[in-house]
Design a protein around this motif. Structure first.
Motif, PDB file in Angstrom:
ATOM      1  N   LEU A 250      34.086  52.939  38.468  1.00  0.00           N
ATOM      2  CA  LEU A 250      34.256  51.628  39.097  1.00  0.00           C
ATOM      3  C   LEU A 250      33.110  50.695  38.721  1.00  0.00           C
ATOM      4  N   VAL A 251      31.895  51.214  38.785  1.00  0.00           N
ATOM      5  CA  VAL A 251      30.732  50.392  38.455  1.00  0.00           C
ATOM      6  C   VAL A 251      30.785  49.951  36.995  1.00  0.00           C
ATOM      7  N   SER A 252      31.162  50.861  36.116  1.00  0.00           N
ATOM      8  CA  SER A 252      31.151  50.538  34.683  1.00  0.00           C
ATOM      9  C   SER A 252      32.028  49.330  34.364  1.00  0.00           C
ATOM     10  N   ARG A 253      33.113  49.162  35.098  1.00  0.00           N
ATOM     11  CA  ARG A 253      34.008  48.030  34.849  1.00  0.00           C
ATOM     12  C   ARG A 253      33.351  46.699  35.191  1.00  0.00           C
ATOM     13  N   GLU A 254      32.358  46.744  36.078  1.00  0.00           N
ATOM     14  CA  GLU A 254      31.656  45.519  36.471  1.00  0.00           C
ATOM     15  C   GLU A 254      30.456  45.229  35.582  1.00  0.00           C
ATOM     16  N   LEU A 255      30.130  46.146  34.677  1.00  0.00           N
ATOM     17  CA  LEU A 255      28.948  45.995  33.841  1.00  0.00           C
ATOM     18  C   LEU A 255      29.296  45.526  32.440  1.00  0.00           C
ATOM     19  N   GLN A 256      30.503  44.977  32.289  1.00  0.00           N
ATOM     20  CA  GLN A 256      30.918  44.327  31.055  1.00  0.00           C
ATOM     21  C   GLN A 256      30.628  42.832  31.182  1.00  0.00           C
ATOM     22  N   SER A 257      30.643  42.142  30.066  1.00  0.00           N
ATOM     23  CA  SER A 257      30.532  40.675  30.084  1.00  0.00           C
ATOM     24  C   SER A 257      31.762  40.073  29.422  1.00  0.00           C
ATOM     25  N   PRO A 258      32.683  39.425  30.198  1.00  0.00           N
ATOM     26  CA  PRO A 258      32.718  39.371  31.655  1.00  0.00           C
ATOM     27  C   PRO A 258      33.172  40.708  32.249  1.00  0.00           C
ATOM     28  N   PRO A 259      33.053  40.889  33.588  1.00  0.00           N
ATOM     29  CA  PRO A 259      32.732  39.893  34.609  1.00  0.00           C
ATOM     30  C   PRO A 259      31.243  39.573  34.758  1.00  0.00           C
ATOM     31  N   MET A 260      30.353  40.398  34.216  1.00  0.00           N
ATOM     32  CA  MET A 260      28.928  40.115  34.347  1.00  0.00           C
ATOM     33  C   MET A 260      28.569  38.922  33.469  1.00  0.00           C
ATOM     34  N   PRO A 261      27.919  37.900  34.027  1.00  0.00           N
ATOM     35  CA  PRO A 261      27.536  36.748  33.210  1.00  0.00           C
ATOM     36  C   PRO A 261      26.494  37.150  32.170  1.00  0.00           C
ATOM     37  N   GLN A 262      26.579  36.539  31.005  1.00  0.00           N
ATOM     38  CA  GLN A 262      25.697  36.924  29.910  1.00  0.00           C
ATOM     39  C   GLN A 262      24.227  36.651  30.221  1.00  0.00           C
ATOM     40  N   ARG A 263      23.940  35.655  31.041  1.00  0.00           N
ATOM     41  CA  ARG A 263      22.548  35.307  31.324  1.00  0.00           C
ATOM     42  C   ARG A 263      22.052  35.919  32.629  1.00  0.00           C
ATOM     43  N   ALA A 264      22.706  36.964  33.072  1.00  0.00           N
ATOM     44  CA  ALA A 264      22.220  37.667  34.252  1.00  0.00           C
ATOM     45  C   ALA A 264      20.917  38.395  33.936  1.00  0.00           C
ATOM     46  N   LEU A 265      20.138  38.681  34.972  1.00  0.00           N
ATOM     47  CA  LEU A 265      19.009  39.592  34.844  1.00  0.00           C
ATOM     48  C   LEU A 265      19.525  41.029  34.978  1.00  0.00           C
ATOM     49  N   LYS A 266      18.649  41.972  34.728  1.00  0.00           N
ATOM     50  CA  LYS A 266      19.072  43.371  34.796  1.00  0.00           C
ATOM     51  C   LYS A 266      19.673  43.686  36.156  1.00  0.00           C
ATOM     52  N   PRO A 267      20.859  44.314  36.191  1.00  0.00           N
ATOM     53  CA  PRO A 267      21.400  44.744  37.482  1.00  0.00           C
ATOM     54  C   PRO A 267      20.613  45.926  38.027  1.00  0.00           C
ATOM     55  N   VAL A 268      20.773  46.169  39.323  1.00  0.00           N
ATOM     56  CA  VAL A 268      20.146  47.314  39.985  1.00  0.00           C
ATOM     57  C   VAL A 268      21.255  48.229  40.489  1.00  0.00           C
ATOM     58  N   LEU A 269      21.189  49.494  40.117  1.00  0.00           N
ATOM     59  CA  LEU A 269      22.133  50.506  40.589  1.00  0.00           C
ATOM     60  C   LEU A 269      21.361  51.495  41.447  1.00  0.00           C
ATOM     61  N   ALA A 270      21.700  51.563  42.730  1.00  0.00           N
ATOM     62  CA  ALA A 270      20.980  52.417  43.673  1.00  0.00           C
ATOM     63  C   ALA A 270      21.926  53.492  44.196  1.00  0.00           C
ATOM     64  N   LEU A 271      21.715  54.730  43.773  1.00  0.00           N
ATOM     65  CA  LEU A 271      22.591  55.854  44.104  1.00  0.00           C
ATOM     66  C   LEU A 271      21.969  56.695  45.205  1.00  0.00           C
ATOM     67  N   VAL A 272      22.769  56.991  46.238  1.00  0.00           N
ATOM     68  CA  VAL A 272      22.328  57.818  47.363  1.00  0.00           C
ATOM     69  C   VAL A 272      23.328  58.953  47.548  1.00  0.00           C
ATOM     70  N   SER A 273      22.842  60.204  47.521  1.00  0.00           N
ATOM     71  CA  SER A 273      23.760  61.343  47.671  1.00  0.00           C
ATOM     72  C   SER A 273      23.064  62.521  48.336  1.00  0.00           C
TER      73      SER A 273
END
Length: 228
Positions: free
Chosen positions: A100-123
């Motif tokens: 699910l996350v990987s689909r949001e880490l494409q451009s688009p939908p991620m804007p090209q001029r975004a800063l680095k995203p943060v992925l915080a995993l808790v398990s």
């Protein structure tokens, strides 16, 4: 975005995504403490965002149990974000959450001029599906490779080797949260240090190799909290 006197200031988004284990092993105190810790961390995230006005901090959440789903599906500015408690249900389909996350880490939908995203995993457990395929999907995306990653292992049964592979950096270690106090400290640190690392990224460095510019703390636990 606010208007800046003298001309517009570049306001680049930082997408912060929680990936939260909501399997049955999280029921009871663990899930209650997780909800509380994230809710209490939101004001600190706002403070970090206000200290970095050129970055727009956007929050959302994925939960994974028998299925993975968006708990907060739309990116929401931190000033407008309200935490909604998560609940437990079933297995630990981490691979599905990664996909699910990987689909949001494409451009688009991620804007090209975004800063680095943060992925915080808790398990707190062991994945019950093909998590490696999901992780490969993240690593195959341009923003997945650049992401600032944080992992929190709740309790002794958490599969730290999986969390280590998610981090993708041998110099980084998952944070161990073996009690309510440690969990609160880990959530607070992940919510602020990772955001600072992403939002303070220097212009022109977006294509540089991913090096986490921070070190996770040693979480002391000197009281009589229950140990998970």
């Amino acid at each position: 975005m606010s208007d800046i006197p003298g001309g517009p200031m570049a306001n680049r988004p930082v997408h912060f995504i929680w990936l939260l284990d909501c399997s049955y092993s999280m029921q009871g105190e663990k899930i209650a403490r997780l909800n509380y810790a994230i809710r209490e961390a939101i004001p600190e995230m706002r403070s970090v965002a206000h200290d970095n006005p050129a970055a727009q901090l956007l929050l959302r959440t994925i939960t994974f149990s028998t299925t993975a789903q968006w708990h907060h599906p739309t990116p929401v500015a931190v000033d407008d974000f309200t935490w909604q408690d998560v609940e437990v249900d079933g297995m630990t389909n981490l691979g599905e959450a990664f996909t699910l996350v990987s689909r949001e880490l494409q451009s688009p939908p991620m804007p090209q001029r975004a800063l680095k995203p943060v992925l915080a995993l808790v398990s707190d457990g062991v994945p019950t599906d093909d998590w490696k395929a999901g992780l490969k999907a993240i690593d195959a995306t341009p923003w997945g490779r650049k992401a600032v990653r944080v992992a929190i292992a709740i309790g002794a049964d958490a599969d730290r080797s999986v969390l280590q592979e998610f981090l993708g950096n041998p110099e980084m270690q998952p944070l161990d949260a073996n009690s309510p106090k440690q969990l609160a400290a880990a959530i607070r640190w992940a919510s602020t240090a990772a955001v600072k690392a992403a939002s303070q990224q220097m212009a022109g460095s977006a294509d540089s190799a991913v090096q986490q510019p921070y070190a996770p703390p040693v979480l002391d636990d000197d009281d009589d909290d229950d140990v998970w």
